[in-house]
Design a protein around this motif. Structure first.
Motif, PDB file in Angstrom:
ATOM      1  N   ARG A 156      42.815 -55.743  11.646  1.00 48.30           N
ATOM      2  CA  ARG A 156      41.850 -55.945  10.553  1.00 48.30           C
ATOM      3  C   ARG A 156      40.436 -55.629  11.020  1.00 48.30           C
ATOM      4  NH1 ARG A 156      44.936 -60.685   9.773  1.00 48.30           N
ATOM      5  NH2 ARG A 156      43.292 -61.856  10.801  1.00 48.30           N
ATOM      6  N   THR A 207      39.715 -53.674  13.562  1.00 48.19           N
ATOM      7  CA  THR A 207      39.698 -52.236  13.841  1.00 48.19           C
ATOM      8  C   THR A 207      39.461 -51.438  12.562  1.00 48.19           C
ATOM      9  OG1 THR A 207      41.214 -52.551  15.684  1.00 48.19           O
ATOM     10  CG2 THR A 207      41.044 -50.327  14.784  1.00 48.19           C
ATOM     11  N   LEU A 208      40.210 -51.785  11.513  1.00 48.94           N
ATOM     12  CA  LEU A 208      40.089 -51.028  10.259  1.00 48.94           C
ATOM     13  C   LEU A 208      38.800 -51.365   9.517  1.00 48.94           C
ATOM     14  CD1 LEU A 208      43.773 -51.085   8.953  1.00 48.94           C
ATOM     15  CD2 LEU A 208      42.566 -49.237  10.120  1.00 48.94           C
ATOM     16  N   ALA A 209      38.218 -52.526   9.798  1.00 46.70           N
ATOM     17  CA  ALA A 209      36.913 -52.834   9.216  1.00 46.70           C
ATOM     18  C   ALA A 209      35.864 -51.894   9.820  1.00 46.70           C
ATOM     19  CB  ALA A 209      36.531 -54.288   9.477  1.00 46.70           C
ATOM     20  N   ALA A 210      35.993 -51.610  11.110  1.00 54.22           N
ATOM     21  CA  ALA A 210      35.042 -50.716  11.769  1.00 54.22           C
ATOM     22  C   ALA A 210      35.330 -49.258  11.440  1.00 54.22           C
ATOM     23  CB  ALA A 210      35.092 -50.926  13.282  1.00 54.22           C
ATOM     24  N   ALA A 211      36.599 -48.922  11.299  1.00 59.51           N
ATOM     25  CA  ALA A 211      36.996 -47.528  11.074  1.00 59.51           C
ATOM     26  C   ALA A 211      38.114 -47.474  10.041  1.00 59.51           C
ATOM     27  CB  ALA A 211      37.450 -46.910  12.399  1.00 59.51           C
ATOM     28  N   PRO A 212      37.747 -47.495   8.750  1.00 61.11           N
ATOM     29  CA  PRO A 212      38.794 -47.561   7.727  1.00 61.11           C
ATOM     30  C   PRO A 212      39.623 -46.283   7.561  1.00 61.11           C
ATOM     31  CG  PRO A 212      36.596 -47.611   6.734  1.00 61.11           C
ATOM     32  CD  PRO A 212      36.399 -47.666   8.211  1.00 61.11           C
ATOM     33  N   ARG A 250      42.326 -44.452   8.627  1.00 61.86           N
ATOM     34  CA  ARG A 250      43.426 -44.804   9.529  1.00 61.86           C
ATOM     35  C   ARG A 250      43.942 -43.663  10.383  1.00 61.86           C
ATOM     36  NH1 ARG A 250      46.211 -49.587   6.216  1.00 61.86           N
ATOM     37  NH2 ARG A 250      44.264 -50.353   5.356  1.00 61.86           N
ATOM     38  N   VAL A 281      35.219 -43.878  17.501  1.00 57.29           N
ATOM     39  CA  VAL A 281      36.481 -44.616  17.437  1.00 57.29           C
ATOM     40  C   VAL A 281      37.201 -44.520  18.784  1.00 57.29           C
ATOM     41  CG1 VAL A 281      38.615 -44.944  16.142  1.00 57.29           C
ATOM     42  CG2 VAL A 281      36.602 -44.051  14.984  1.00 57.29           C
ATOM     43  N   ALA A 324      48.310 -43.913   6.736  1.00 56.91           N
ATOM     44  CA  ALA A 324      47.378 -43.423   5.712  1.00 56.91           C
ATOM     45  C   ALA A 324      47.818 -43.912   4.359  1.00 56.91           C
ATOM     46  CB  ALA A 324      47.330 -41.915   5.724  1.00 56.91           C
TER      47      ALA A 324
END
Lengths: 256, 243
Positions: free
Chosen positions: A94, A96-101, A103, A18, A256
């Motif tokens: 979106r 970013t969080l798809a790759a690394a959910p 938070r 990340v 989170a």
């Protein structure tokens, strides 16, 4: 190869993955380099202007040469805000969080990458300001030496303040998530607080970011008739770090 | 058959209205599953819930048995396209993909592969903010394919594409399904779904209306479109007066 039988690599995505993602994102925006370049140029330019106008060698020259860091600190803070709010505005969050959910991991990686980048920039700006300022001093005014008491400390702490206010901005960005609102809060905390609160109460003043950046990190001592009684330089630095840490922690909990 | 995406009693409320209401369905590998419903029926919300971008009020969505948040290499397991433009306008397309690849330890060479696959090689160095809607959509599809995932979720992928682009994505999705992947594609365009999907999940006002094959649904009326309108008629929010 079918979905049912496909093999994934062992392990899972971690902080280092990340952090690499965040570094590529930070480095691939022109605005990052423009802002950091202006920060360094402003610090050095203002140091030269201040040094050239210095008549009395008795002033705390090193701290005067750090005057330009004040401008840089605000730029770093705004850039910190944008590192987070820019993702929300553009929708990148979106991806970013798809790759690394996870938070909090994303925020930690952002803070680490941005903290190191602004720490290096801050030190470059502070040292450049010192040497450029020293070179611009008029004849008859002796330039301070790095070996003199407090000189190196003033430079290093001023440089570090850039990273800490930058991280404060990043934390505020994570809490507020709107660029304009977060920048407003940042400027209020860093500058406006000093203008209003700081004038009302001298003890509070010593804990405000603007006062710490402007006076405390330069190792000002509490002389008779002093406006405010600053904390020791390292204590002032710790207070700045605590502000940044608090903002990041709250931001992390909200995400989170 | 294995269920790759499992949605169970999924519910999401915004105030008093339920955007997704006790929705349950499965997505299986090897076929294109069309996710159909009128505008505002909860398709996008459902997809956001599956991806963990919103928190469900009740129920759950699992991918390969896990919530999205617990996936080990999310981009290698699930490729998602939500609305176009999940990128920074100031960042080059290549850098955007390179960042995502780094986040899941996907080899850098794969970035060039998906750029070629989506026809973006020529513009990969340009800032994504200069892209047309169709190019932005292709960049989103490139990001979804980056991890060579076994599951694909695409929300209105034909939006902004020209006829040639629509034909391209139709062929792409069918071939991805033929390779054994699970593909869930949402659309409000029944005609497009008729050409693309083998299986259909139809929702209205957040509730499941049908979970069937495209052929079975079409057989309910003279055309698939008629069958769809009949099915969703009661749950369409706005409707032009019939002349």
């Amino acid at each position: 190869m079918t979905a049912g039988t496909r093999r994934l690599p062992p392990g899972r995505y971690r902080f280092r993955h990340v952090a690499r993602m965040e570094w590529i994102k930070l480095a691939s925006l022109r605005s990052t380099w423009a802002t950091l370049g202006i920060t360094i140029a402003a610090a050095a330019g203002i140091a030269v202007a201040v040094a050239a106008g210095t008549k009395s060698p008795s002033q705390d020259l090193t701290n005067s040469m750090m005057t330009g860091m004040f401008a840089g600190v605000l730029l770093a803070g705004v850039l910190g805000v944008l590192v987070v709010t820019g993702e929300y505005t553009s929708g990148t969050i979106r991806a970013t969080l798809a790759a690394a959910p996870r938070r909090p991991l994303v925020l930690a990686a952002k803070a680490a990458v941005f903290g190191v980048t602004t720490l290096i920039t801050g030190q470059a700006a502070a040292f450049l300001a010192f040497f450029a300022g020293s070179a611009a001093l008029g004849h008859g005014t002796a330039a301070p030496a790095l070996g003199q008491p407090g000189v190196l400390r003033t430079i290093v702490l001023s440089g570090a303040s850039l990273a800490l206010i930058g991280l404060l901005g990043l934390g505020l960005g994570a809490i507020i998530r709107h660029t304009a609102a977060a920048v407003t809060v940042l400027v209020s905390v860093v500058y406006a607080g000093e203008l209003f609160l700081g004038q009302l109460n001298r003890t509070i003043d010593a804990y405000l970011p603007a006062y710490i950046v402007g006076d405390t990190l330069g190792g000002h001592t509490c002389g008779p008739g002093a406006a405010a009684c600053p904390l020791p330089a390292w204590a002032g630095m710790s207070v700045l770090a605590a502000y940044a840490a608090a903002a990041l922690l709250i931001g992390g909990c909200i995400l989170a | 058959m294995r269920r790759v995406i499992q949605v169970r009693q999924l519910t999401k409320r915004y105030g008093a209205t339920a955007a997704v209401d006790q929705l349950s369905f499965d997505v299986r590998p090897g076929v294109v599953t069309g996710f159909l419903g009128p505008n505002g029926s909860g398709k996008s919300t459902t997809m956001r819930l599956i991806l963990g971008l919103d928190r469900a009020d009740a129920g759950q969505a699992r991918i390969g048995g896990r919530p999205y948040r617990d996936l080990r290499w999310p981009l290698r397991e699930v490729g998602a396209l939500l609305e176009a433009g999940a990128f920074h306008p100031g960042r080059a397309a290549r850098a955007h993909l390179a960042a995502l690849a780094a986040g899941n330890a996907i080899p850098r060479a794969r970035v060039e592969e998906v750029l070629a696959l989506t026809g973006l090689e020529q513009v990969a160095g340009k800032r994504a903010g200069t892209f047309s809607l169709g190019m932005a959509q292709r960049l989103g599809i490139a990001a979804a394919l980056l991890g060579d995932p076994g599951v694909l979720l695409l929300d209105e992928p034909v939006n902004g594409l020209d006829p040639e682009g629509i034909r391209w994505i139709r062929g792409l999705l069918r071939s991805l399904a033929a390779q054994g992947r699970a593909v869930l594609v949402s659309s409000h365009l029944i005609s497009e779904m008729a050409l693309m999907a083998d299986h259909l999940v139809v929702i209205g006002r957040g509730r499941l209306l049908a979970d069937t094959t495209a052929a079975e649904l079409a057989a309910r009326a003279s055309t698939l479109e008629e069958a769809f309108l009949e099915l969703t008629g009661a749950s369409t929010e706005y409707r032009a007066a019939r002349s």
